[in-house]
Design a protein around this motif. Sequence first.
Motif, PDB file in Angstrom:
ATOM      1  N   ALA A   1      25.100  18.310   3.011  1.00  0.00           N
ATOM      2  CA  ALA A   1      24.004  18.169   2.184  1.00  0.00           C
ATOM      3  C   ALA A   1      23.195  16.962   2.032  1.00  0.00           C
ATOM      4  N   ASP A   2      23.898  15.914   1.826  1.00  0.00           N
ATOM      5  CA  ASP A   2      23.213  14.635   1.579  1.00  0.00           C
ATOM      6  C   ASP A   2      22.883  13.689   2.740  1.00  0.00           C
ATOM      7  N   SER A   3      22.865  14.330   4.004  1.00  0.00           N
ATOM      8  CA  SER A   3      22.585  13.808   5.040  1.00  0.00           C
ATOM      9  C   SER A   3      20.958  13.435   5.490  1.00  0.00           C
ATOM     10  N   LYS A   4      20.659  12.284   6.081  1.00  0.00           N
ATOM     11  CA  LYS A   4      19.289  12.177   6.225  1.00  0.00           C
ATOM     12  C   LYS A   4      18.481  13.191   7.170  1.00  0.00           C
ATOM     13  N   PRO A   5      17.246  13.660   6.755  1.00  0.00           N
ATOM     14  CA  PRO A   5      16.476  14.308   7.351  1.00  0.00           C
ATOM     15  C   PRO A   5      16.216  13.976   8.790  1.00  0.00           C
TER      16      PRO A   5
ATOM     17  N   THR B   1      13.437  14.502  10.465  1.00  0.00           N
ATOM     18  CA  THR B   1      11.975  14.224  10.414  1.00  0.00           C
ATOM     19  C   THR B   1      11.662  12.869  10.055  1.00  0.00           C
ATOM     20  N   CYS B   2      12.601  12.221   9.684  1.00  0.00           N
ATOM     21  CA  CYS B   2      12.690  10.696   9.241  1.00  0.00           C
ATOM     22  C   CYS B   2      12.925   9.681  10.334  1.00  0.00           C
ATOM     23  N   PRO B   3      12.222   8.726  10.531  1.00  0.00           N
ATOM     24  CA  PRO B   3      10.804   8.290   9.766  1.00  0.00           C
ATOM     25  C   PRO B   3       9.870   9.246   9.989  1.00  0.00           C
ATOM     26  N   VAL B   4       8.907   9.497   9.229  1.00  0.00           N
ATOM     27  CA  VAL B   4       7.919  10.209   9.214  1.00  0.00           C
ATOM     28  C   VAL B   4       6.697   9.872  10.214  1.00  0.00           C
ATOM     29  N   VAL B   5       6.126  10.652  10.820  1.00  0.00           N
ATOM     30  CA  VAL B   5       4.967  10.482  11.553  1.00  0.00           C
ATOM     31  C   VAL B   5       3.638  11.293  11.244  1.00  0.00           C
ATOM     32  N   ASP B   6       2.604  10.447  11.747  1.00  0.00           N
ATOM     33  CA  ASP B   6       1.241  11.071  11.107  1.00  0.00           C
ATOM     34  C   ASP B   6       1.010  12.520  11.335  1.00  0.00           C
TER      35      ASP B   6
ATOM     36  N   GLU C   1       0.819  -1.126  -0.080  1.00  0.00           N
ATOM     37  CA  GLU C   1      -0.138  -0.112  -0.081  1.00  0.00           C
ATOM     38  C   GLU C   1       0.936   1.122  -0.024  1.00  0.00           C
ATOM     39  N   VAL C   2       0.502   2.363  -0.737  1.00  0.00           N
ATOM     40  CA  VAL C   2       1.280   3.443  -0.895  1.00  0.00           C
ATOM     41  C   VAL C   2       0.316   4.676  -0.325  1.00  0.00           C
ATOM     42  N   GLU C   3       1.119   5.191   0.708  1.00  0.00           N
ATOM     43  CA  GLU C   3       0.186   6.304   1.345  1.00  0.00           C
ATOM     44  C   GLU C   3       1.249   7.761   1.099  1.00  0.00           C
ATOM     45  N   PRO C   4       0.678   8.871   0.113  1.00  0.00           N
ATOM     46  CA  PRO C   4       1.458   9.786  -0.120  1.00  0.00           C
ATOM     47  C   PRO C   4       1.265  10.739   1.081  1.00  0.00           C
TER      48      PRO C   4
ATOM     49  N   ASN D   1      14.296  24.153  -2.674  1.00  0.00           N
ATOM     50  CA  ASN D   1      14.198  22.797  -2.968  1.00  0.00           C
ATOM     51  C   ASN D   1      13.392  21.990  -2.028  1.00  0.00           C
ATOM     52  N   ILE D   2      12.924  20.846  -2.758  1.00  0.00           N
ATOM     53  CA  ILE D   2      11.817  19.865  -2.065  1.00  0.00           C
ATOM     54  C   ILE D   2      12.653  18.667  -1.813  1.00  0.00           C
ATOM     55  N   ALA D   3      12.560  17.950  -0.776  1.00  0.00           N
ATOM     56  CA  ALA D   3      13.129  16.677  -0.394  1.00  0.00           C
ATOM     57  C   ALA D   3      12.161  15.617  -0.792  1.00  0.00           C
ATOM     58  N   PHE D   4      12.398  14.617  -1.481  1.00  0.00           N
ATOM     59  CA  PHE D   4      11.580  13.408  -1.659  1.00  0.00           C
ATOM     60  C   PHE D   4      12.033  12.399  -1.055  1.00  0.00           C
ATOM     61  N   THR D   5      11.445  11.812  -0.140  1.00  0.00           N
ATOM     62  CA  THR D   5      11.611  10.650   0.713  1.00  0.00           C
ATOM     63  C   THR D   5      11.012   9.503   0.869  1.00  0.00           C
ATOM     64  N   TYR D   6      11.188   8.552   1.349  1.00  0.00           N
ATOM     65  CA  TYR D   6      10.239   7.437   1.414  1.00  0.00           C
ATOM     66  C   TYR D   6      10.446   6.359   2.745  1.00  0.00           C
ATOM     67  N   ASP D   7       9.574   6.017   3.319  1.00  0.00           N
ATOM     68  CA  ASP D   7       9.706   5.050   4.534  1.00  0.00           C
ATOM     69  C   ASP D   7       8.865   3.869   3.952  1.00  0.00           C
TER      70      ASP D   7
END
Length: 448
Positions: free
Chosen positions: A22-26, A28-33, A6-9, A45-51
């Motif tokens: 600059a390439d470090s992990k945000p 705020t990851c992992p993302v919470v609700d 399942e994918v939840e955007p 700039n917009i950072a695109f990430t996935y968990d």
Amino acid sequence: RVVGFEVEPMSVNHKFDAAADADSKPTTCPVVDTAEGQPFREGENIAFTYDLEFKESELEWATRWDPLLTTSSEQKQIQWFAILNSFLLGLFLTALLALILLRTVHRDISKYTQIVDSIEEDEDSNAEVSGWKILHGDVFRPPRHVELLVILVGTGCQIVSSIVIILVLGLLGVFSPAYRGGLLTAILLLWVVASSVCGYVAGRLYRACGGTDWKQVAFSASFAFPSLVFGVFLVLNFFMWLMGSISAVPILTIFFLLFLWIGVSVPLVFLGTLAGYKQKPYDFPVRTNLIPRKIPPQGGFLRVGLFFISGALPFGVICIELLFILDSLWQNELYYAFGFLGLVFTILIITSAETSIIIVYVKLVSEDYNWWWQSLWASASSGLYVLLFSIYYIISQTELDKSHVMSNLLYLGYMSLISIMFSIMTGAIGFLGGLWFVKKIYAAVRAD
């Protein structure tokens, strides 16, 4: 094994550690609700990430595609409507057939028995017998071109047996809808193995019709329909090779297919024909007279009209399901409803047999004993409707590119083959149903 996902955007305003690169992990990851949404600012700039989160599921590997049925309630309703449409049509034909068998035929047999008894008691009786009952001395007279008839019936049984096994394996979850190569390979191998079924049915039916040259039947059954399929395939593949298409089949694969045909399928057909020819032939309930009976003039409707009307009945059973199959073949959509397809195919078999039985009865009532080919064409004419529907499909689908000549040629070529296969399959089912019906009703007639 992964049985689903399942994918939840989400929109997340990621935070980064100022001391990190600059390439470090945000942070705020992992993302919470409760994560803050990303505001849009020009030039930022917009950072695109996935968990990823793995959860254990009770879903079995064999039924991993079942949840797709619940993703589209509209498609599910259409599938059930197709089942209901097929069931109602089959129910109508069954009721009509029951009326013929339980009422009309039973009444005819009772009346015929009374006439025979009156003739035996009074030799000067003027009672006359008419209709299908007077054909007992000609109804099992072998038809013209019996070799072609038994080859078509045998090929149809080969197609039916291959489809039945494919559907059973599909219901067991053997095939992945996403991996079409496995399904295509299984169809090809099962078709080759089922060549023995073609030979057996053709050989046994040929002997029942009084044939003697079983080797000629085996040779024709080995090359007639396979030559047509292989020839069309080679021509279309040659044009694809000229166009430089990457979908063109390599020459080594063509030689492998030729080996399967000549080296495996042909010997199986010969073995099956020999086994069927050596079996005890069908026991026909009445003897055939030496002198053929004259057939009364038949109306044009009985020769042509029934041909087109009868074919619409089997096609009406599969017309909705055929739309999903065409979408899967030509628009790269997944087809996963093997259960629905199995139900529709079962109703199709029943409908094809019942349609031919009704047509055979109409022919016999008009005192025409040439029912053999009529029982086959009655259901086989549905292939014409399949071809017309496929032409309508490519015209009505705006998503398909109809400007490319080669694409249209491929579509029409392969759909013509599919229509011919459908005709042969339903024709064989109808013929066997008609043969059973004729044997059944004449077994109840006192012909002596």
